[in-house]
Design a protein around this motif. Structure first.
Motif, mmCIF file in Angstrom:
data_model
loop_
_atom_site.group_PDB
_atom_site.id
_atom_site.type_symbol
_atom_site.label_atom_id
_atom_site.label_comp_id
_atom_site.label_asym_id
_atom_site.label_seq_id
_atom_site.Cartn_x
_atom_site.Cartn_y
_atom_site.Cartn_z
ATOM 1 N N TYR A 44 -15.267 39.123 -38.657
ATOM 2 C CA TYR A 44 -16.630 39.631 -38.532
ATOM 3 C C TYR A 44 -17.571 38.523 -38.988
ATOM 4 O O TYR A 44 -17.591 38.147 -40.150
ATOM 5 C CB TYR A 44 -16.787 40.864 -39.414
ATOM 6 N N PHE A 45 -18.350 38.006 -38.045
ATOM 7 C CA PHE A 45 -19.340 36.977 -38.326
ATOM 8 C C PHE A 45 -20.696 37.654 -38.462
ATOM 9 O O PHE A 45 -21.223 38.188 -37.490
ATOM 10 C CB PHE A 45 -19.400 35.946 -37.194
ATOM 11 N N THR A 46 -21.272 37.648 -39.656
ATOM 12 C CA THR A 46 -22.571 38.280 -39.878
ATOM 13 C C THR A 46 -23.708 37.446 -39.298
ATOM 14 O O THR A 46 -24.807 37.953 -39.115
ATOM 15 C CB THR A 46 -22.826 38.497 -41.369
ATOM 16 N N GLU A 47 -23.447 36.201 -39.038
ATOM 17 C CA GLU A 47 -24.332 35.265 -38.353
ATOM 18 C C GLU A 47 -23.418 34.306 -37.615
ATOM 19 O O GLU A 47 -22.279 34.075 -38.040
ATOM 20 C CB GLU A 47 -25.203 34.486 -39.334
ATOM 21 N N PRO A 48 -23.889 33.714 -36.526
ATOM 22 C CA PRO A 48 -22.992 32.890 -35.703
ATOM 23 C C PRO A 48 -22.291 31.753 -36.449
ATOM 24 O O PRO A 48 -21.153 31.444 -36.156
ATOM 25 C CB PRO A 48 -23.905 32.346 -34.621
ATOM 26 N N PHE A 49 -22.960 31.160 -37.435
ATOM 27 C CA PHE A 49 -22.378 29.989 -38.085
ATOM 28 C C PHE A 49 -21.941 30.272 -39.526
ATOM 29 O O PHE A 49 -21.583 29.366 -40.261
ATOM 30 C CB PHE A 49 -23.366 28.813 -38.022
ATOM 31 N N ALA A 50 -21.948 31.537 -39.902
ATOM 32 C CA ALA A 50 -21.506 31.920 -41.241
ATOM 33 C C ALA A 50 -19.983 31.982 -41.284
ATOM 34 O O ALA A 50 -19.325 32.160 -40.263
ATOM 35 C CB ALA A 50 -22.089 33.292 -41.608
ATOM 36 N N ASP A 51 -19.437 31.849 -42.481
ATOM 37 C CA ASP A 51 -18.006 32.087 -42.640
ATOM 38 C C ASP A 51 -17.752 33.560 -42.359
ATOM 39 O O ASP A 51 -18.481 34.431 -42.858
ATOM 40 C CB ASP A 51 -17.554 31.744 -44.060
ATOM 41 N N PRO A 52 -16.730 33.871 -41.579
ATOM 42 C CA PRO A 52 -16.486 35.280 -41.243
ATOM 43 C C PRO A 52 -15.851 36.041 -42.397
ATOM 44 O O PRO A 52 -15.224 35.459 -43.279
ATOM 45 C CB PRO A 52 -15.511 35.185 -40.073
ATOM 46 N N TRP A 53 -16.048 37.356 -42.341
ATOM 47 C CA TRP A 53 -15.262 38.250 -43.172
ATOM 48 C C TRP A 53 -13.944 38.413 -42.430
ATOM 49 O O TRP A 53 -13.919 38.856 -41.284
ATOM 50 C CB TRP A 53 -15.936 39.597 -43.312
ATOM 51 N N LEU A 54 -12.834 38.063 -43.047
ATOM 52 C CA LEU A 54 -11.540 38.066 -42.374
ATOM 53 C C LEU A 54 -10.677 39.224 -42.844
ATOM 54 O O LEU A 54 -10.438 39.385 -44.043
ATOM 55 C CB LEU A 54 -10.813 36.744 -42.618
ATOM 56 N N GLY A 55 -10.230 40.020 -41.889
ATOM 57 C CA GLY A 55 -9.349 41.142 -42.172
ATOM 58 C C GLY A 55 -10.124 42.429 -42.425
ATOM 59 O O GLY A 55 -11.242 42.416 -42.937
ATOM 60 N N ARG A 56 -9.504 43.523 -42.039
ATOM 61 C CA ARG A 56 -10.139 44.843 -42.135
ATOM 62 C C ARG A 56 -10.591 45.165 -43.560
ATOM 63 O O ARG A 56 -11.710 45.632 -43.767
ATOM 64 C CB ARG A 56 -9.170 45.901 -41.638
ATOM 65 N N ASP A 57 -9.751 44.918 -44.546
ATOM 66 C CA ASP A 57 -10.109 45.260 -45.932
ATOM 67 C C ASP A 57 -11.337 44.487 -46.404
ATOM 68 O O ASP A 57 -12.226 45.044 -47.046
ATOM 69 C CB ASP A 57 -8.936 45.011 -46.875
ATOM 70 N N LYS A 58 -11.408 43.200 -46.082
ATOM 71 C CA LYS A 58 -12.547 42.371 -46.487
ATOM 72 C C LYS A 58 -13.812 42.806 -45.745
ATOM 73 O O LYS A 58 -14.905 42.814 -46.321
ATOM 74 C CB LYS A 58 -12.250 40.891 -46.231
ATOM 75 N N ILE A 59 -13.669 43.201 -44.482
ATOM 76 C CA ILE A 59 -14.822 43.682 -43.713
ATOM 77 C C ILE A 59 -15.388 44.938 -44.370
ATOM 78 O O ILE A 59 -16.603 45.041 -44.581
ATOM 79 C CB ILE A 59 -14.427 43.939 -42.244
ATOM 80 N N VAL A 60 -14.528 45.887 -44.696
ATOM 81 C CA VAL A 60 -14.989 47.122 -45.347
ATOM 82 C C VAL A 60 -15.662 46.794 -46.679
ATOM 83 O O VAL A 60 -16.770 47.276 -46.975
ATOM 84 C CB VAL A 60 -13.831 48.121 -45.541
ATOM 85 N N GLU A 61 -15.025 45.967 -47.480
ATOM 86 C CA GLU A 61 -15.568 45.609 -48.797
ATOM 87 C C GLU A 61 -16.965 44.990 -48.670
ATOM 88 O O GLU A 61 -17.901 45.383 -49.374
ATOM 89 C CB GLU A 61 -14.617 44.629 -49.477
ATOM 90 N N ASN A 62 -17.111 44.019 -47.773
ATOM 91 C CA ASN A 62 -18.398 43.328 -47.640
ATOM 92 C C ASN A 62 -19.452 44.194 -46.970
ATOM 93 O O ASN A 62 -20.631 44.111 -47.315
ATOM 94 C CB ASN A 62 -18.217 42.011 -46.900
ATOM 95 N N TRP A 63 -19.052 45.014 -46.006
ATOM 96 C CA TRP A 63 -19.996 45.949 -45.361
ATOM 97 C C TRP A 63 -20.659 46.823 -46.423
ATOM 98 O O TRP A 63 -21.865 47.017 -46.435
ATOM 99 C CB TRP A 63 -19.230 46.788 -44.355
ATOM 100 N N LEU A 64 -19.831 47.370 -47.317
ATOM 101 C CA LEU A 64 -20.345 48.289 -48.331
ATOM 102 C C LEU A 64 -21.277 47.603 -49.329
ATOM 103 O O LEU A 64 -22.143 48.253 -49.922
ATOM 104 C CB LEU A 64 -19.190 48.984 -49.042
ATOM 105 N N LYS A 65 -21.163 46.291 -49.480
ATOM 106 C CA LYS A 65 -22.064 45.540 -50.359
ATOM 107 C C LYS A 65 -23.461 45.402 -49.764
ATOM 108 O O LYS A 65 -24.432 45.224 -50.513
ATOM 109 C CB LYS A 65 -21.500 44.143 -50.628
ATOM 110 N N VAL A 66 -23.578 45.433 -48.441
ATOM 111 C CA VAL A 66 -24.871 45.202 -47.781
ATOM 112 C C VAL A 66 -25.304 46.393 -46.920
ATOM 113 O O VAL A 66 -26.157 46.271 -46.061
ATOM 114 C CB VAL A 66 -24.843 43.906 -46.929
ATOM 115 N N ARG A 67 -24.743 47.534 -47.168
ATOM 116 C CA ARG A 67 -24.990 48.716 -46.335
ATOM 117 C C ARG A 67 -26.456 49.138 -46.360
ATOM 118 O O ARG A 67 -27.179 48.913 -47.324
ATOM 119 C CB ARG A 67 -24.111 49.862 -46.788
#
Length: 119
Positions: free
Chosen positions: A36-59
């Motif tokens: 999951y790339f939150t911006e085109p040139f950002a480091d991606p959130w890798l893996g389902r668990d990390k995506i969920v964790e980071n999503w909830l930080k910026v919800r």
């Protein structure tokens, strides 16, 4: 299911997860090894668990946005989506690049977002 049907279902489920912030709703959107790339040139959130964790930080809070979208391009494994997200005090244009797997989960998702100038 057609490719457009799969994309339409995924976006509807994304919006559901956006509103609920339920970890299961979020996880169901993404393949186990998704990027999951939150911006085109950002480091991606890798893996389902990390995506969920980071999503909830910026919800976003439920009912804090309106969202309209339409597909610009849909193939078997790629969709380009144009959208508009409105908050009470700002509006964004969004361009999403979405790659779905055969189960209809995102294996790669990239957001391009631009805030509209203040009026």
């Amino acid at each position: 299911m057609s490719s457009l049907d799969a994309v339409t279902a995924w976006v509807a489920n994304y919006r559901k997860a956006w509103e609920s912030n339920d970890p299961h709703d979020i996880a169901d959107l993404f393949a186990e090894d998704a990027a999951y790339f939150t911006e085109p040139f950002a480091d991606p959130w890798l893996g389902r668990d990390k995506i969920v964790e980071n999503w909830l930080k910026v919800r976003d809070a439920p009912d804090s946005t309106t969202f309209e979208w339409h597909p610009m391009l849909v193939t078997e494994d790629l969709a380009i989506i144009e959208a508009t997200t409105k908050y009470p005090d700002k509006t964004y244009s969004n361009l999403w690049v979405l790659r779905l797997d055969i189960l209809g989960q995102a294996r790669q998702f990239t957001e391009w977002w631009m805030q509209h100038p203040s009026s």
